[in-house]
Design a protein around this motif. Structure first.
Motif, PDB file in Angstrom:
ATOM      1  N   ARG A  10      32.690  13.792   4.835  1.00  0.00           N
ATOM      2  CA  ARG A  10      33.604  12.191   4.878  1.00  0.00           C
ATOM      3  C   ARG A  10      33.822  12.342   3.182  1.00  0.00           C
ATOM      4  O   ARG A  10      33.600  11.394   2.698  1.00  0.00           O
ATOM      5  N   VAL A  11      34.639  13.612   3.058  1.00  0.00           N
ATOM      6  CA  VAL A  11      34.781  13.694   1.674  1.00  0.00           C
ATOM      7  C   VAL A  11      36.368  13.698   0.807  1.00  0.00           C
ATOM      8  O   VAL A  11      36.404  14.636   0.168  1.00  0.00           O
ATOM      9  N   THR A  12      37.467  13.528   2.031  1.00  0.00           N
ATOM     10  CA  THR A  12      38.494  13.823   1.910  1.00  0.00           C
ATOM     11  C   THR A  12      39.130  13.102   1.046  1.00  0.00           C
ATOM     12  O   THR A  12      40.109  13.514   0.422  1.00  0.00           O
ATOM     13  N   ARG A  13      38.776  11.865   0.281  1.00  0.00           N
ATOM     14  CA  ARG A  13      39.339  11.549  -0.800  1.00  0.00           C
ATOM     15  C   ARG A  13      39.152  11.654  -1.899  1.00  0.00           C
ATOM     16  O   ARG A  13      40.211  11.991  -2.942  1.00  0.00           O
ATOM     17  N   HIS A  14      37.799  12.727  -2.370  1.00  0.00           N
ATOM     18  CA  HIS A  14      37.522  12.981  -3.556  1.00  0.00           C
ATOM     19  C   HIS A  14      37.799  15.658  -3.718  1.00  0.00           C
ATOM     20  O   HIS A  14      37.865  15.377  -4.795  1.00  0.00           O
ATOM     21  N   GLY A  39      37.628  15.530   9.025  1.00  0.00           N
ATOM     22  CA  GLY A  39      38.741  16.726   8.965  1.00  0.00           C
ATOM     23  C   GLY A  39      38.610  17.022   7.610  1.00  0.00           C
ATOM     24  O   GLY A  39      39.523  17.243   7.325  1.00  0.00           O
ATOM     25  N   SER A  40      36.943  16.686   6.579  1.00  0.00           N
ATOM     26  CA  SER A  40      37.601  18.038   5.020  1.00  0.00           C
ATOM     27  C   SER A  40      38.274  18.735   5.390  1.00  0.00           C
ATOM     28  O   SER A  40      38.674  19.277   4.667  1.00  0.00           O
ATOM     29  N   GLY A  41      37.513  20.110   6.230  1.00  0.00           N
ATOM     30  CA  GLY A  41      37.766  21.201   6.125  1.00  0.00           C
ATOM     31  C   GLY A  41      38.933  21.409   6.725  1.00  0.00           C
ATOM     32  O   GLY A  41      39.913  22.395   5.554  1.00  0.00           O
TER      33      GLY A  41
END
Length: 314
Positions: A10-14, A39-41
């Motif tokens: 849950r870090v897609t924004r950063h 889907g960060s990866g």
């Protein structure tokens, strides 16, 4: 060569900004998608063109510790020298990487970690609940890990020499939020030198998945377990010193004095008959002697913190 491990959940924004801020001193960047529902990866795979980036995938969520250990193993396999772990939520400044690896490169430390409590002015930016929680956890962890000289034990900004990774039982180290503290416990068992690096944390719009009420009992049990194991390994299994005798006699005398004193106090309350001075002394003297011995053990334990790097001997 220096590698960076970034566990992603849950870090897609950063995450793209974090990767972009990593300097040229880093040779590999391992982005570990810990079964991220956002889907960060995949985002990194589609949007990042940095050739240093290697994406590692988890089919099931393993927690921050599990993700970091996956990165550690990959870095060891690829012959990296130092592995830095930073979060993908933007709280940790990648520009500090050089400060984290310098003591390890110089042979002054085997493992470095961030400490947000050096600058008393800056910690005002830390949310009150986190400030209190981190302070309390750090105090307890000093005893369970044996590193009395460090603070902010839950800080996830770390760097480690790869040689230590090969000597740590990674499969036994916690996969979840206890990972950082469990790492310190394992590092103490192999007598690794750990050093704090001053840093400031950034608190923006990220949300923590850690709930104090959910982990309080779990953390307490694990701290007690690690404390007992560390003392047994270091003071009875690997070596025996005067501190070992101080601990045993201290527990014996203090336990006897307290139990005997409580028994006599209860007897006095029930009968109304004052306890003789000899009875009082028989309770007080072992209690005082036991307490002094326990304090002497703690003093020795504080002075016994590993202070020499072991990386050259591995």
């Amino acid at each position: 060569m220096i590698a960076v491990v970034i566990p992603c959940y849950r870090v897609t924004r950063h995450i793209l900004g974090v990767i972009a801020a990593i300097g040229p001193e880093v040779a590999r960047i391992y982005v570990v998608d810990d079964a991220c529902p956002e889907g960060s990866g995949r985002l990194v795979q589609e949007s990042c063109t940095d050739p240093r980036v290697h994406i590692l995938w988890h089919a099931e969520n393993q927690g921050v510790g599990g993700a970091v250990k996956t990165g550690y193993r990959q870095a060891a396999e690829e012959g990296m020298d130092i592995v830095v772990k930073i979060d993908g939520d933007g709280q940790m400044d990648p520009k500090l990487i050089a400060q984290f690896v310098k003591p390890i490169l110089n042979g002054d430390a085997d493992y470095t970690k961030g400490n947000r409590f050096y600058n008393l002015e800056k910690i005002r930016n830390m949310p009150g609940v986190r400030l209190f929680g981190n302070a309390m956890l750090s105090m307890v962890a000093k005893f369970s890990t044996g590193y009395w000289n460090i603070f902010d034990v839950t800080n996830g900004y770390t760097a480690i020499h790869v040689k230590l990774i090969n000597h740590l039982p990674l499969q036994k180290i916690s996969n979840r939020y206890f990972f950082e503290t469990d790492m310190l416990f394992r590092l103490n068992i192999i007598r690794a030198c750990v050093m704090d690096i001053p840093m400031n944390a950034v608190y923006a719009d990220e949300k923590s998945n850690l709930k104090i009420k959910d982990i309080f009992l779990e953390f307490t049990a694990k701290h007690i377990k690690n404390s007992v194991k560390r003392i047994f390994y270091n003071y009875f299994l690997r070596d025996m010193t005067a501190a070992s005798l101080e601990l045993l006699l201290g527990i014996l005398f203090f336990g006897f004095g307290v139990c005997y004193g409580l028994t006599q106090w209860a007897h006095t309350l029930s009968t109304g008959t004052p306890a003789p001075s000899g009875t009082v002394m028989l309770a007080a003297l072992p209690t005082i002697m036991g307490l002094q011995m326990l304090l002497a053990f703690v003093t020795f334990d504080v002075s016994n913190v590993p202070s020499r790097a072991i990386q050259q001997n591995l």
